[in-house]
Design an enzyme around this catalytic site. Structure first.
Site, PDB file in Angstrom:
ATOM      1  N   HIS A   1     -38.064  86.126 -76.680  1.00  0.00           N
ATOM      2  CA  HIS A   1     -37.389  84.904 -76.256  1.00  0.00           C
ATOM      3  C   HIS A   1     -36.508  84.357 -77.377  1.00  0.00           C
ATOM      4  CE1 HIS A   1     -37.711  80.414 -75.225  1.00  0.00           C
ATOM      5  NE2 HIS A   1     -37.033  80.957 -74.225  1.00  0.00           N
TER       6      HIS A   1
ATOM      7  N   GLU B   1     -33.612  88.672 -75.801  1.00  0.00           N
ATOM      8  CA  GLU B   1     -32.863  87.698 -74.999  1.00  0.00           C
ATOM      9  C   GLU B   1     -31.744  87.028 -75.777  1.00  0.00           C
ATOM     10  OE1 GLU B   1     -33.648  83.752 -72.240  1.00  0.00           O
ATOM     11  OE2 GLU B   1     -34.408  83.844 -74.290  1.00  0.00           O
TER      12      GLU B   1
ATOM     13  N   ASP C   1     -28.842  83.693 -74.964  1.00  0.00           N
ATOM     14  CA  ASP C   1     -28.274  82.651 -74.108  1.00  0.00           C
ATOM     15  C   ASP C   1     -26.815  82.485 -74.510  1.00  0.00           C
ATOM     16  OD1 ASP C   1     -30.774  82.080 -72.926  1.00  0.00           O
ATOM     17  OD2 ASP C   1     -31.279  80.729 -74.569  1.00  0.00           O
TER      18      ASP C   1
ATOM     19  N   HIS D   1     -28.915  78.508 -77.446  1.00  0.00           N
ATOM     20  CA  HIS D   1     -29.687  78.094 -76.274  1.00  0.00           C
ATOM     21  C   HIS D   1     -28.969  76.984 -75.514  1.00  0.00           C
ATOM     22  CE1 HIS D   1     -32.948  77.220 -73.631  1.00  0.00           C
ATOM     23  NE2 HIS D   1     -33.113  76.010 -74.098  1.00  0.00           N
TER      24      HIS D   1
ATOM     25  N   GLU E   1     -28.429  85.255 -70.554  1.00  0.00           N
ATOM     26  CA  GLU E   1     -28.397  84.077 -69.678  1.00  0.00           C
ATOM     27  C   GLU E   1     -27.057  83.358 -69.747  1.00  0.00           C
ATOM     28  OE1 GLU E   1     -30.581  79.745 -68.929  1.00  0.00           O
ATOM     29  OE2 GLU E   1     -31.506  81.216 -70.288  1.00  0.00           O
TER      30      GLU E   1
END
Length: 380
Positions: free
Chosen positions: A53, A80, A82, A95, A189
């Site tokens: 994460h 991951e 973002d 993020h 994301e």
């Protein structure tokens, strides 16, 4: 010894043991992915899949190349990112577009005048925002730990890394993939896509362009796409064949794109069999809040699992819930140990409770711990 008085292992003890354990399992670095075929789709990933994460954000400032590298070195199956845009349209890894807490921007007097208040998805925020900076300007900033009160040790690395662009991450993944002889899986994301599209900084088209440029636009590409806005994933489905995941917050939440469009559905509607069937028409998975898999009672203890895993699997969807962290402050009450909120609790017990529901993977800030927990679960 009573439950509250049980001594939890020290942070470095868990880190060291897990790195050694994952290295032994993967014969030299790569965790579960090393055991899977080097080509093929997401169904060939180990189950449960361990997703780092924001990288190994339990040990390094999040969304830095240092955090991504550590997560990969620990053996995480997927790393991951973002994405938010810069003023000049580059996609960078943060993020949030509010970079107040994750960079040293407040220490730069030349940017003092750019501190402002904006409303992002209905929430008023005061700080500095990526869309007000060119990429060259953002590159003068340095990343820092977002929650230093909880992760004081991570502040050791404040200032070491810059904000990475997504293209830099793609190049890093290519380099690491060649070195390891297997693809590096990414989980990407789109953040606040409706907000940015209204600013003329849509995320999907430039993201699709980068995915095509680096060969990650196919159905068997080592990449997941994800968003809290279902329409973003529907848009991506028209641009690339990369696997897509719809993220889900609390049951009473309405995705922001639904609010903008006047769609009355909430997450509670989306996790019904009918809602899951709709998601399966354009996506391959869901990323639910852990509470949607096992709710907590009024005291914060885990209750009875819902039918979400069964219902999603019935529609052919995989489930990658978020986010399990080692610290007491983030754990269900029945897995906390001692009174220090920053100390590690019985996270292995928590992992097994969630893995036992049949989830396909999990997001974690400490991928070393998750890898050991996943190995324990497979051995049962």
């Amino acid at each position: 010894m009573t439950q509250g008085a049980r001594r939890s292992p020290g942070r470095r003890t868990v880190l060291g043991a897990a790195v050694l354990g994952s290295a032994a399992l993967s014969l030299g670095g790569g965790g579960g992915t090393a055991q899977a075929a080097p080509v093929g789709g997401y169904r060939r990933l180990p189950v449960p899949t361990v997703i780092a994460h924001r990288g190994a954000s339990g040990y390094r400032p999040e969304h830095t190349l240092g955090s991504y590298q550590l997560g990969l070195d620990m053996g995480a199956d997927v790393i991951e990112q973002d994405l938010v845009p810069t003023k000049d349209g580059h996609l960078v890894c943060r993020h949030e577009n509010d970079i107040t807490a994750t960079t040293d921007v407040a220490d730069h007097p030349e940017f003092a005048s750019r501190r402002t208040t904006k409303t992002v998805d209905g929430t008023a925020l005061t700080g500095w925002f990526t869309e007000d900076f060119t990429l060259a300007e953002l590159k003068t900033l340095r990343a820092k730990e977002r929650i230093p009160g909880t992760r004081q040790e991570n502040t050791l690395y404040d200032g070491r890394w810059t904000i990475p662009t997504f293209e830099e991450v793609l190049r890093w993944a290519e380099k690491e993939g060649r070195r390891r002889g297997r693809p590096v899986w990414l989980y990407v994301e789109t953040k606040h896509p409706t907000y940015f599209r209204r600013l003329g900084l849509g995320l999907e088209e430039p993201l699709a362009g980068l995915l095509r440029r680096y060969g990650r636009h196919r159905a068997d590409s080592p990449t997941f796409l994800q968003s809290f806005e279902p329409t973003s994933m529907r848009r991506m489905a028209k641009l690339v064949s990369t696997p897509r995941v719809v993220l889900l917050w609390t049951a009473d939440d309405r995705p922001w794109d639904f609010r903008e469009a006047g769609d009355p559905r909430t997450v509670a509607d989306l996790i019904t069999p009918e809602g899951l069937k709709w998601i399966a028409s354009y996506a391959q998975g869901i990323g639910p809040l852990l509470d949607l898999v096992i709710p907590k009672d009024k005291d914060g203890r885990l209750g009875t699992p819902t039918t979400l895993v069964r219902d999603a699997h019935a529609e052919g969807l995989i489930l990658h819930p978020y986010t399990l962290r080692n610290e007491n402050t983030f754990l269900p009450a029945d897995f906390r140990r001692g009174t220090d909120p920053s100390a590690f609790g019985d996270v292995f017990g928590a992992y097994e409770a969630y893995f036992a529901t049949g989830i396909d993977g999990i997001f974690t800030d400490q991928p070393d711990t998750a890898l050991l927990a996943a190995a324990d679960h497979r051995a049962r």
